[in-house]
Write an enzyme that holds these catalytic residues in place. Structure first.
Site, PDB file in Angstrom:
ATOM      1  N   SER A  65      -2.008   1.123  -0.296  1.00 35.81           N
ATOM      2  CA  SER A  65      -0.587   1.733  -0.773  1.00 35.81           C
ATOM      3  C   SER A  65      -0.480   3.184  -0.235  1.00 35.81           C
ATOM      4  O   SER A  65       0.362   3.999  -0.498  1.00 35.81           O
ATOM      5  CB  SER A  65      -0.670   1.951  -2.339  1.00 35.81           C
ATOM      6  OG  SER A  65      -0.729   0.888  -2.872  1.00 35.81           O
ATOM      7  N   HIS A 124      -9.976   2.294  -7.160  1.00 29.96           N
ATOM      8  CA  HIS A 124      -8.885   1.360  -7.188  1.00 29.96           C
ATOM      9  C   HIS A 124      -8.798   0.680  -8.540  1.00 29.96           C
ATOM     10  O   HIS A 124      -8.182  -0.420  -8.823  1.00 29.96           O
ATOM     11  CB  HIS A 124      -9.156   0.291  -5.997  1.00 29.96           C
ATOM     12  CG  HIS A 124      -8.890   0.826  -4.758  1.00 29.96           C
ATOM     13  ND1 HIS A 124      -7.765   1.212  -4.190  1.00 29.96           N
ATOM     14  CD2 HIS A 124      -9.462   0.098  -3.421  1.00 29.96           C
ATOM     15  CE1 HIS A 124      -7.725   1.602  -3.344  1.00 29.96           C
ATOM     16  NE2 HIS A 124      -8.740   0.948  -2.487  1.00 29.96           N
TER      17      HIS A 124
HETATM   18  P1  A3P Z   1       0.201  -0.120   7.315  1.00 28.51           P
HETATM   19  O1  A3P Z   1      -0.773  -1.208   7.031  1.00 28.51           O
HETATM   20  O2  A3P Z   1       1.543  -0.525   6.837  1.00 28.51           O
HETATM   21  O3  A3P Z   1       0.081   0.484   8.620  1.00 28.51           O
HETATM   22  P2  A3P Z   1      -4.740   2.453   2.416  1.00 28.51           P
HETATM   23  O4  A3P Z   1      -5.089   3.872   2.923  1.00 28.51           O
HETATM   24  O5  A3P Z   1      -4.246   2.658   0.691  1.00 28.51           O
HETATM   25  O6  A3P Z   1      -5.593   1.369   2.772  1.00 28.51           O
HETATM   26  O7  A3P Z   1      -3.291   2.046   2.787  1.00 28.51           O
HETATM   27  C1  A3P Z   1      -3.268   2.057   4.302  1.00 28.51           C
HETATM   28  C2  A3P Z   1      -2.019   2.007   4.829  1.00 28.51           C
HETATM   29  O8  A3P Z   1      -1.536   3.334   4.991  1.00 28.51           O
HETATM   30  C3  A3P Z   1      -1.832   1.364   6.468  1.00 28.51           C
HETATM   31  O9  A3P Z   1      -0.202   1.012   6.326  1.00 28.51           O
HETATM   32  C4  A3P Z   1      -2.160   2.645   7.144  1.00 28.51           C
HETATM   33  O10 A3P Z   1      -1.333   2.481   8.436  1.00 28.51           O
HETATM   34  C5  A3P Z   1      -1.338   3.738   6.320  1.00 28.51           C
HETATM   35  N1  A3P Z   1      -1.879   5.065   6.755  1.00 28.51           N
HETATM   36  C6  A3P Z   1      -3.156   5.576   6.819  1.00 28.51           C
HETATM   37  N2  A3P Z   1      -3.340   6.658   7.008  1.00 28.51           N
HETATM   38  C7  A3P Z   1      -1.911   7.204   6.910  1.00 28.51           C
HETATM   39  C8  A3P Z   1      -1.188   8.535   7.145  1.00 28.51           C
HETATM   40  N3  A3P Z   1      -2.261   9.336   7.380  1.00 28.51           N
HETATM   41  N4  A3P Z   1      -0.115   8.693   6.979  1.00 28.51           N
HETATM   42  C9  A3P Z   1       0.595   7.589   6.693  1.00 28.51           C
HETATM   43  N5  A3P Z   1       0.340   6.581   6.437  1.00 28.51           N
HETATM   44  C10 A3P Z   1      -1.133   6.221   6.691  1.00 28.51           C
END
Ligand code: A3P
Length: 314
Positions: A65, A124
């Protein structure tokens, strides 16, 4: 005696309803959420042993998320007096999950407790299953949510890359069916979000509920809001010196994804850091969903969130 206790615990775990995991072998329905098998004992320890301090900050989320992003922003916001130079910042040499470790993995022994205060933790674990001492303390919780369509696509991609699940990678149709039934690591996603959502309404000074999409729309505004909520508001001088913009830039997807520290290596002993940075786009789900999937998930969201006041733009 200890061996006997462990045996009892194992027996208890094996008696729980079980499903296959998306990326991690076996999910057990534990305290009404699908807990990865490798973390049940750790969640138990966290509930029993964790001693929260009033100054602690908990970054909570459902997987995929925007946890990584919120961890980076939180670290940069609360530690900005210690690391005012954005050229030589810890976030340039450490992954956000190293700076803000997940409590579940601390109890697995994969990472250490943070030593600097305020202590920043990720989790989580759903709200009702957080440690008793968190509930009783005055520590702050910031929760990031994301629209369930994009969360599904992000989870599909992420868990598909993890090689701990010995079975073949889940097919899209299977994963979607499981997702619609709430069966996913730390799911159901609706009760996960609703637990924190309801608490944020009941205790707005304790829990701040954020949306990934709002951060994408106006990160500066959200960063200011987070800082105020955490008790680290920006001064006028900081605002004049563009400190908010510098934090947003430092934690931006483009910046973080391209850092050497995030391009290789693993965290928590088995997760490749690069998997946490994929596309970071809104509405990427449109590239994967059939009309049937769209309709089915829309209905589930409507039904599950009905009356809660929580909704998502898709
Ligand atoms: P996508 O798979 O849609 O690209 P989490 O950190 O909860 O594991 O979530 C991962 C999601 O956040 C991924 O989405 C990832 O690319 C995105 N994400 C990671 N770093 C980010 C950042 N600095 N800014 C915006 N989104 C980011």
């Amino acid at each position: 005696m200890e061996g006997q206790q462990a045996n009892e615990e194992d027996k208890f775990i094996l008696s729980l309803p079980r499903e296959r995991g998306w990326g991690i072998p076996d999910l057990y329905l534990f305290q009404e959420f699908w807990c990865p098998s490798i973390l049940i004992k750790e969640v138990n320890l966290f509930q029993k042993d964790f001693e929260a301090k009033d100054s602690d900050i908990i970054v909570a989320s459902f997987p995929k998320s925007g946890t990584t992003w919120l961890k980076a922003l939180t670290f940069a916001i609360v530690n900005r007096q210690c690391f005012s130079s954005f050229e030589n910042h810890p976030l340039l040499s450490s992954n956000p999950h190293e700076l803000v470790p997940a409590v579940e993995f601390i109890y697995r022994g994969d990472v250490q407790f943070p030593t600097i205060e305020p202590r920043l933790f990720g989790t989580h674990t759903p709200f009702p299953s957080l440690s008793k001492s968190i509930m009783e303390s005055n520590c702050k919780i910031i929760y990031i949510s994301r629209n369930p369509f994009d969360t599904f696509v992000s989870a599909m991609s992420f868990f598909g890359k993890i090689k701990l699940e010995p079975l073949s990678t889940l097919k899209m149709e299977e994963a979607f069916e499981m997702y619609c039934n709430g069966i996913i690591e730390f799911g159901p996603w609706w009760s996960h979000m609703l637990g924190f959502w309801k608490e944020s309404i009941a205790k707005p000074n304790r829990v701040l509920f954020l949306k990934y999409e709002d951060l994408k729309e106006d990160a500066n505004f959200q960063v200011k809001k987070i800082a105020e909520f955490l008790g680290f508001p920006f001064t006028q001088e900081e605002e004049n010196n563009n400190v908010i913009e510098s934090i947003v830039k430092l934690c931006s997807f483009e910046k973080m994804k391209n850092l050497e520290v995030n391009k290789s290596g693993i965290i928590y002993q088995f997760l490749e850091k690069k998997y946490f940075f994929r596309k970071a786009e809104m509405r990427d789900w449109e590239n994967y969903f059939s009309p049937f999937m769209r309709e089915k998930l829309s209905k589930i969201i409507e039904e599950k969130l009905d009356g809660s006041g929580l909704s998502f733009m898709i």
